[in-house]
Design an enzyme around this catalytic site. Structure first.
Site, PDB file in Angstrom:
ATOM      1  N   LYS A 148      -2.638   9.962   4.799  1.00  0.00           N
ATOM      2  CA  LYS A 148      -1.593   9.778   3.789  1.00  0.00           C
ATOM      3  C   LYS A 148      -0.244  10.070   4.438  1.00  0.00           C
ATOM      4  CE  LYS A 148      -1.433   8.633  -0.653  1.00  0.00           C
ATOM      5  NZ  LYS A 148      -2.258   7.605  -1.300  1.00  0.00           N
ATOM      6  N   ASP A 152       2.333   3.493  -2.118  1.00  0.00           N
ATOM      7  CA  ASP A 152       2.005   4.536  -3.091  1.00  0.00           C
ATOM      8  C   ASP A 152       3.224   4.623  -4.005  1.00  0.00           C
ATOM      9  OD1 ASP A 152      -0.144   6.751  -3.621  1.00  0.00           O
ATOM     10  OD2 ASP A 152       1.743   7.846  -3.722  1.00  0.00           O
TER      11      ASP A 152
END
Length: 449
Positions: free
Chosen positions: A129, A169
């Site tokens: 991430k 995201d």
């Protein structure tokens, strides 16, 4: 620590000490370790060679400076992050978040969750991430382009289609992915389509990727409702957020015969007892890039806007928290339970606090944790990688069919694992254990690395 097996408590203590102040990461690790006591009792080999400790420690953490110039000519500085958490199953895979709340603890929590989520898809992708504390709100397209280009100047040296494949995201959509991909192409002097996912269709993107996380969540919840002999048909639903996940969750709910009566953004929420007009929501959020308060002004009769407050005070049969982490508290869960909610599906990453999850499980509410329910986005990203590798482009129908099958498989694997470990209907335990075992088996096969 009372709910964690005695053998696992030292591991949690080490994580808390080594990652001081990173509350979201602590929460994510605690939630997984709660589920693993039954596993190590049945399979003590998973406690050998510090396997669980290694899973809780990222393989690599990268923090870097991102300088850029705004439209006034002033130099601005932000901080960039990429946490490459676990590559036992494949290249690191996970989104980039552009939001002022981003810090290393949040990126680590997301990367840790991503590791198990990606394992649940059954596809060959590891967990990672990234992101930055840059706030795209209020910035011009040129400012966002300059920021994305500066961000990629550093990030490009750490990624690649066989190394690490970022996606979007919160705060990162097709526009941002396009700017970053263009800079990556220029810096590397090669057209490596598989290095980023969430791309536009004109340069290697996948059909159904935009819809995938929201659609996938609803496919999972529909399958979960089926275990109680019911479905979305005729159900009253509340969906938090009005970002990509929320919008397409609402779209799929409507296609299954459900009615969405409320949605929100960071300022407040709207209620429309006649059912949310999704086309109007899309116009406000995707075209005008405005606030959801505009809905009540434009729609008029039958709708109203509440500034602040909690959307979870709106009675519903099915709740889909799809905004951000820890948005649904224990008090919110009590309101939902008291108002008769029968199912909750996490469209966002860890949007329910531990207290909320406990309340739902105690009340017998069907609860779908994010690492299982919202895995459709990353699954379709992996399908995009597959199309890029084969120089192919699939139809929307073929991609959605694959997505639906993956979500059914994730649901069934979680349900089967929960049954196997003596906790029928416990999707939290089912998701954690299924994901853990898949990662652990690969790590054991590769030795201590």
């Amino acid at each position: 620590m009372n709910s964690i097996d005695e053998k696992l408590r030292p591991i949690l203590s080490t994580v808390l000490h080594r990652n001081a102040g990173e509350q979201e990461f602590h929460q994510a690790v605690h939630e997984v370790l709660e589920s693993l006591g039954r596993v190590i009792s049945k399979h003590p080999e998973y406690a050998d060679e510090a396997l669980i400790e290694r899973i809780c420690e990222p393989e690599r953490q990268i923090i870097f400076r991102v300088p850029w110039i705004d439209d006034k000519g002033d130099v601005r500085i932000n901080r960039g992050f990429r946490v490459q958490f676990n590559s036992a199953l494949g290249p690191y895979k996970g989104g980039l978040r552009f939001h002022p709340s981003v810090n290393v603890g949040i990126i680590k929590f997301l990367g840790f969750e991503q590791t198990f989520k990606n394992a649940l898809t059954g596809l060959p992708i590891g967990g990672g991430k990234g992101g930055t504390d840059f706030d795209p709100k209020g910035c011009s397209d040129r400012e966002i382009m300059r920021f994305c280009q500066s961000f990629m100047i550093e990030l490009h040296r750490h990624i690649g289609e066989y190394i690490d494949v970022p996606a979007g995201d919160i705060g990162v959509g097709g526009r941002e992915i396009g700017y970053m991909f263009g800079m990556y192409k220029r810096l590397t002097n090669r057209y490596e389509a598989g290095v980023l996912t969430g791309k536009g269709l004109s340069y290697g993107g996948s059909r159904a990727r935009t819809e995938a996380t929201g659609y996938g969540t609803i496919y999972f919840v529909q399958r979960m409702l089926g275990t109680r002999g019911t479905s979305f048909d005729g159900k009253r639903c509340v969906v938090s957020g009005t970002g990509n996940v929320a919008i397409y969750a609402m779209e799929k709910i409507l296609s299954f015969g459900g009615q969405v009566v409320a949605c929100s953004d960071s300022d407040g929420y709207i209620v429309d007892e006649n059912g949310i007009d999704l086309d109007l929501v899309k116009e406000i959020k995707e075209v005008r890039r405005s606030r959801i308060s505009e809905y009540a002004r434009l729609k008029g009769v039958g709708s109203h806007y509440i500034k602040g407050g909690s959307i979870w005070d709106v009675p519903c049969d099915v709740a889909i928290p799809s905004a951000t982490q820890n948005e649904l508290t224990g008090a919110d869960a009590k309101s939902l339970v008291d108002n008769g909610v029968i199912a909750v599906g996490e469209g966002a990453n860890m949007p329910c606090t531990p207290e909320a999850v406990h309340s739902f499980r105690k009340a017998g509410v069907l609860f779908a944790p994010g690492k299982a329910a919202n895995a459709g986005g990353v699954a379709t990203s992996a399908l995009e990688m597959q199309q890029n590798a084969s120089r192919d482009s699939w139809s929307f129908e073929k991609t959605e069919e694959r997505l639906a099958a993956i979500m059914r498989n994730i649901h069934d694997a979680c349900a089967s694992t929960a049954d196997e470990y003596g906790a029928p209907g416990d999707y939290v335990l089912g998701a954690n254990v299924t994901g853990f075992v898949r990662v652990a088996e690969a790590m054991r096969a590769m030795g201590v690395i």
